[in-house]
Design an enzyme around this catalytic site. Structure first.
Site, PDB file in Angstrom:
ATOM      1  CE1 TYR A 160      -0.879  40.273  23.477  1.00 46.07           C
ATOM      2  CE2 TYR A 160      -0.319  41.041  25.683  1.00 46.07           C
ATOM      3  CZ  TYR A 160      -0.985  41.216  24.487  1.00 46.07           C
ATOM      4  OH  TYR A 160      -1.748  42.345  24.290  1.00 46.07           O
ATOM      5  CE  LYS A 217      -1.384  43.647  31.308  1.00 46.15           C
ATOM      6  NZ  LYS A 217      -0.627  42.953  30.267  1.00 46.15           N
ATOM      7  CE1 TYR A 251      -6.619  40.633  21.491  1.00 42.26           C
ATOM      8  CE2 TYR A 251      -6.951  41.316  23.768  1.00 42.26           C
ATOM      9  CZ  TYR A 251      -6.127  41.139  22.682  1.00 42.26           C
ATOM     10  OH  TYR A 251      -4.804  41.466  22.787  1.00 42.26           O
ATOM     11  CG  ASP A 259       6.878  42.221  28.160  1.00 44.29           C
ATOM     12  OD1 ASP A 259       6.494  42.808  29.189  1.00 44.29           O
ATOM     13  OD2 ASP A 259       6.165  42.048  27.156  1.00 44.29           O
TER      14      ASP A 259
END
Ligand SMILES: *Cc1c(COP(=O)(O)O)cnc(C)c1O
Length: 434
Positions: free
Chosen positions: A149, A279, A21, A250
């Site tokens: 997200y 993660k 980003y 998720d």
């Protein structure tokens, strides 16, 4: 590395490396880190920073952990990689067995993927292929939540928040999905059944085109660090059964203890049809993710045409990553992780709560090992980053949020330093805006 080497290294990097980003060259200088151990990151100039971010939820045991290091070294000496097509290996076997053991009981089949976003793509494809196998090829779309997200690949983007994900920019290239209103009742609030209305209405109207509903259980992370009530998940689970759609949880950010439970779904006592892990799966050592599903899904897909699941990453079940994951899960479950996280929670509350009434602060919230200060206005990182760096702490505020999700090894003193740096950042942000 001497100063001249350092300067040329950094100049080359500035010119050629694209950061997440970010623009090229970056608008805000990146901090050069040359080493990491436990809770600390070592800067090139020798300074140390306490890490408040655990490298985006991942490094739950701290950096350079002797058990994880040894597990990877041991695997390195056996085989660093073999293809998973037509071949199997002990590290994959041990990992999938472990994941089936610790995830909710109905989840029995593990598809290993190479990153969180890919595991989301895999979950979406699994759901579509499941309904195809059940003779319902019309069920190809998904319902997701606003503020959600799920990653940066295009399928994952299509189910992420349309505004945060800048869907307008990619308008013609993203699949059209439906987005229900985000739940409003907070984690500790009194559940308002009205939260489910928007989801229920979409399911009622479109269920024959819907393969699944995908949500981040309990914590909407990158979309705003919102903690919602377990009642929503319970209600959603019932709705999914009633309308014949799969529920995809998720857990990529929440998995392995972050919210105080091993998996956030446990707060609601539900088992999804597919759970995405990532993660912290490898303790932050390697990239690895998984989509874990029921035998109903895996066997249905396998017993119908074409009889196979149509996905297979090159680095699927990479042995080094599997070895890191096995070691990370063992280190976690052998530790008093529930007590550690509860202590971190108390420390975050104690350090942040006094700032609830400071002007410019909209909300303070803590869940498990996550602490959030939400500001009224977006925080200008370039203008405030000195505040936490000077305190010797690494944070990365985004938009209106100054937040932390430290490693579970954080001591009371580490948490005090982190919350102090967060509060100094609030002061700097307020002063900057005047
Ligand atoms: C980070 C994240 C992803 C994407 O994972 P990557 O490994 O970055 O591709 C997906 N879903 C959630 C909830 C995440 O936090």
């Amino acid at each position: 590395m001497n100063e001249i080497q350092m300067e040329s290294w950094r100049a080359a990097e500035r010119e050629h490396a694209w950061h997440p980003y970010a623009g090229v060259p970056p608008h805000i200088a990146n901090i050069p880190i040359v080493g990491a151990r436990g809770m600390t990151l070592q800067l090139a100039d020798g300074r140390m920073l306490i890490d408040g971010m655990s490298s985006w939820w991942a490094v739950i045991h701290g950096y350079n952990h002797p058990v994880l290091n040894a597990a990877i070294q041991d695997q390195l000496n056996r085989a660093s990689h073999v293809m998973f097509g037509g071949i199997t290996h002990p590290a994959a076997a041990e990992l999938v067995e472990r994941l089936v053991e610790i995830t909710p009981a109905p989840l029995q089949t593990v598809f290993l993927a190479d990153s969180g976003s890919v595991s989301v793509e895999v979950a979406l494809k699994m759901a579509i292929q499941y309904w195809y196998a059940r003779g319902k090829p019309g069920k190809q779309r998904f319902i997701a939540l606003r503020r959600g997200y799920h990653g940066d690949t295009s399928g994952a983007m299509s189910v992420s928040d349309p505004e945060n994900g800048m869907h307008s920019l990619f308008a013609d290239s993203l699949l059209k999905q439906w987005h229900a209103e985000a739940p409003q009742t907070t984690f500790h609030g009194n559940f308002d059944g009205g939260d489910l209305e928007s989801m229920a209405a979409l399911l009622e109207q479109f269920h024959d085109r819907i393969a699944g509903v995908i949500v981040e259980p309990i914590v909407q992370g990158a979309g705003g660090m919102r903690f919602y009530h377990p009642g929503y998940l319970k209600g959603l689970h019932e709705l999914c059964e009633r309308w014949d759609v799969l529920l995809i949880a998720d857990e990529i950010a929440t998995n392995f203890g972050r919210t105080g439970r091993l998996f956030a779904c446990e707060h609601a006592g539900i088992a999804p049809d597919i759970m995405c892990l990532g993660k912290a799966l490898t303790g932050g050592y390697m990239t690895l993710a998984a989509a874990v599903t029921t035998e109903e899904v895996s066997h249905t897909i396998s017993n119908a045409d074409p009889g196979v699941f149509m996905h297979g990453p090159t680095f699927m079940a990479n042995p080094l990553a599997c070895a890191a994951a096995i070691a990370s899960i063992r280190v976690l479950l052998d530790s008093p992780w529930e007590d550690n996280i509860a202590a971190i929670s108390r420390g975050l509350e104690a350090g942040l709560r006094p700032y609830a009434d400071v002007s410019g602060v909209r909300d303070i919230r803590v869940l498990g090992a996550i602490g959030v200060i939400e500001m009224e206005q977006p925080v200008d990182i370039a203008a405030v980053n000195h505040a936490y760096i000077d305190q010797g702490v690494w944070l990365r505020p985004f938009n209106k949020l100054i937040y932390t999700m430290p490693a579970f090894i954080a001591t009371e003193k580490d948490i005090r330093r982190i919350t102090q740096a967060m509060c100094d950042t609030v002061k700097a942000a307020v002063a900057y805006r005047g």
